[in-house]
Design a protein around this motif. Structure first.
Motif, PDB file in Angstrom:
ATOM      1  N   SER A  52       0.849  -1.198   0.000  1.00 38.73           N
ATOM      2  CA  SER A  52       0.000   0.000   0.000  1.00 38.73           C
ATOM      3  C   SER A  52       0.880   1.241   0.000  1.00 38.73           C
ATOM      4  N   ILE A  53       0.285   2.345  -0.426  1.00 42.51           N
ATOM      5  CA  ILE A  53       0.994   3.619  -0.473  1.00 42.51           C
ATOM      6  C   ILE A  53      -0.008   4.730  -0.196  1.00 42.51           C
ATOM      7  N   GLU A  54       0.433   5.749   0.507  1.00 44.43           N
ATOM      8  CA  GLU A  54      -0.426   6.900   0.802  1.00 44.43           C
ATOM      9  C   GLU A  54       0.430   8.160   0.802  1.00 44.43           C
ATOM     10  N   LEU A  55      -0.107   9.213   0.219  1.00 38.09           N
ATOM     11  CA  LEU A  55       0.568  10.507   0.191  1.00 38.09           C
ATOM     12  C   LEU A  55      -0.179  11.478   1.092  1.00 38.09           C
ATOM     13  N   ARG A  56       0.550  12.182   1.920  1.00 44.13           N
ATOM     14  CA  ARG A  56      -0.034  13.187   2.814  1.00 44.13           C
ATOM     15  C   ARG A  56       0.697  14.504   2.648  1.00 44.13           C
ATOM     16  N   GLU A  57      -0.055  15.577   2.747  1.00 41.05           N
ATOM     17  CA  GLU A  57       0.540  16.911   2.726  1.00 41.05           C
ATOM     18  C   GLU A  57       0.843  17.375   4.151  1.00 41.05           C
ATOM     19  N   ILE A  58       1.957  18.052   4.295  1.00 42.10           N
ATOM     20  CA  ILE A  58       2.368  18.607   5.584  1.00 42.10           C
ATOM     21  C   ILE A  58       2.076  20.106   5.566  1.00 42.10           C
ATOM     22  N   SER A  59       1.465  20.591   6.601  1.00 45.99           N
ATOM     23  CA  SER A  59       1.162  22.014   6.711  1.00 45.99           C
ATOM     24  C   SER A  59       2.457  22.830   6.756  1.00 45.99           C
ATOM     25  N   ALA A  60       2.577  23.807   5.872  1.00 45.05           N
ATOM     26  CA  ALA A  60       3.752  24.676   5.856  1.00 45.05           C
ATOM     27  C   ALA A  60       3.867  25.460   7.159  1.00 45.05           C
ATOM     28  N   ASP A  61       2.749  25.766   7.781  1.00 44.62           N
ATOM     29  CA  ASP A  61       2.763  26.516   9.029  1.00 44.62           C
ATOM     30  C   ASP A  61       3.291  25.703  10.206  1.00 44.62           C
ATOM     31  N   LEU A  62       3.269  24.383  10.079  1.00 41.59           N
ATOM     32  CA  LEU A  62       3.656  23.525  11.198  1.00 41.59           C
ATOM     33  C   LEU A  62       4.889  22.679  10.900  1.00 41.59           C
ATOM     34  N   SER A  63       5.635  23.036   9.876  1.00 41.12           N
ATOM     35  CA  SER A  63       6.815  22.280   9.484  1.00 41.12           C
ATOM     36  C   SER A  63       8.039  23.187   9.501  1.00 41.12           C
ATOM     37  N   ILE A  64       9.034  22.814  10.279  1.00 39.66           N
ATOM     38  CA  ILE A  64      10.266  23.594  10.399  1.00 39.66           C
ATOM     39  C   ILE A  64      11.412  22.744   9.888  1.00 39.66           C
ATOM     40  N   LYS A  65      12.280  23.335   9.056  1.00 41.37           N
ATOM     41  CA  LYS A  65      13.374  22.575   8.455  1.00 41.37           C
ATOM     42  C   LYS A  65      14.655  23.409   8.399  1.00 41.37           C
ATOM     43  N   LYS A  66      15.768  22.706   8.385  1.00 39.82           N
ATOM     44  CA  LYS A  66      17.065  23.284   8.057  1.00 39.82           C
ATOM     45  C   LYS A  66      17.788  22.219   7.268  1.00 39.82           C
ATOM     46  N   ASN A  67      18.308  22.569   6.088  1.00 41.16           N
ATOM     47  CA  ASN A  67      18.864  21.574   5.190  1.00 41.16           C
ATOM     48  C   ASN A  67      20.078  22.145   4.475  1.00 41.16           C
ATOM     49  N   SER A  68      21.247  21.571   4.725  1.00 44.37           N
ATOM     50  CA  SER A  68      22.445  21.987   3.997  1.00 44.37           C
ATOM     51  C   SER A  68      22.792  21.017   2.868  1.00 44.37           C
ATOM     52  N   ILE A  69      21.948  20.020   2.641  1.00 42.07           N
ATOM     53  CA  ILE A  69      22.223  19.022   1.603  1.00 42.07           C
ATOM     54  C   ILE A  69      22.262  19.664   0.221  1.00 42.07           C
ATOM     55  N   HIS A  70      21.346  20.593  -0.053  1.00 40.25           N
ATOM     56  CA  HIS A  70      21.313  21.250  -1.365  1.00 40.25           C
ATOM     57  C   HIS A  70      22.662  21.892  -1.676  1.00 40.25           C
ATOM     58  N   LYS A  71      23.242  22.572  -0.695  1.00 39.33           N
ATOM     59  CA  LYS A  71      24.537  23.244  -0.865  1.00 39.33           C
ATOM     60  C   LYS A  71      25.617  22.228  -1.239  1.00 39.33           C
ATOM     61  N   TRP A  72      25.644  21.095  -0.577  1.00 35.69           N
ATOM     62  CA  TRP A  72      26.650  20.077  -0.830  1.00 35.69           C
ATOM     63  C   TRP A  72      26.480  19.457  -2.214  1.00 35.69           C
ATOM     64  N   ILE A  73      25.248  19.278  -2.635  1.00 36.72           N
ATOM     65  CA  ILE A  73      24.999  18.732  -3.975  1.00 36.72           C
ATOM     66  C   ILE A  73      25.503  19.712  -5.024  1.00 36.72           C
ATOM     67  N   GLU A  74      25.218  20.993  -4.837  1.00 40.06           N
ATOM     68  CA  GLU A  74      25.663  22.016  -5.785  1.00 40.06           C
ATOM     69  C   GLU A  74      27.185  22.089  -5.857  1.00 40.06           C
ATOM     70  N   GLN A  75      27.864  21.939  -4.730  1.00 37.59           N
ATOM     71  CA  GLN A  75      29.329  21.980  -4.693  1.00 37.59           C
ATOM     72  C   GLN A  75      29.938  20.845  -5.510  1.00 37.59           C
TER      73      GLN A  75
END
Length: 134
Positions: free
Chosen positions: A104-127
């Motif tokens: 089985s598979i299910e997709l759920r949306e996460i509220s932007a107001d209730l989701s906090i993130k910090k991600n440096s992966i994008h920077k490393w991929i670009e490098q």
């Protein structure tokens, strides 16, 4: 985003390589063209304790939960879900004929107001990308 969690019955490990399933799911999510490379996370959780259908020990399951940020149309979300599901089912191939298996598979949306993130992966991929002309 997305975060994809693969939950599976422990008995499945004797029939297939779980890390390969994670790679198939990651590649299919990337192949949708909807999600950024640096945002994709796939993790697998083995379930040691479960009871399926009539209790037969050979029964197995795989449940994929996809969590994504808000804002994509129903058509895009449905296409992503169907694409990832189709890739997983194709990867499992004839396993459906060998064991009693539910997927089985299910997709759920996460509220932007209730989701906090910090991600440096994008920077490393670009490098790691070669400069233009290299």
């Amino acid at each position: 985003m997305p975060h994809l969690t693969l939950e599976y019955s422990a008995n499945l490990e004797q029939f297939c390589e779980i890390s390969s399933m994670c790679s198939v799911i990651r590649e299919s999510a990337l192949g949708t063209g909807v999600f950024p490379l640096g945002g994709i996370r796939v993790r697998a959780r083995r379930c040691d304790h479960y009871s399926i259908a009539d209790g037969r020990p050979e029964c197995a399951f795989i449940d994929v939960e996809i969590r994504i940020g808000e804002g994509r149309s129903l058509e895009v979300r449905k296409n992503c879900t169907e694409t990832i599901f189709a890739a997983l089912v194709e990867h499992l191939g004839e396993l459906f004929e060998r064991i009693p298996l539910g997927v089985s598979i299910e997709l759920r949306e996460i509220s932007a107001d209730l989701s906090i993130k910090k991600n440096s992966i994008h920077k490393w991929i670009e490098q790691d990308k070669p400069a233009a002309g290299e």
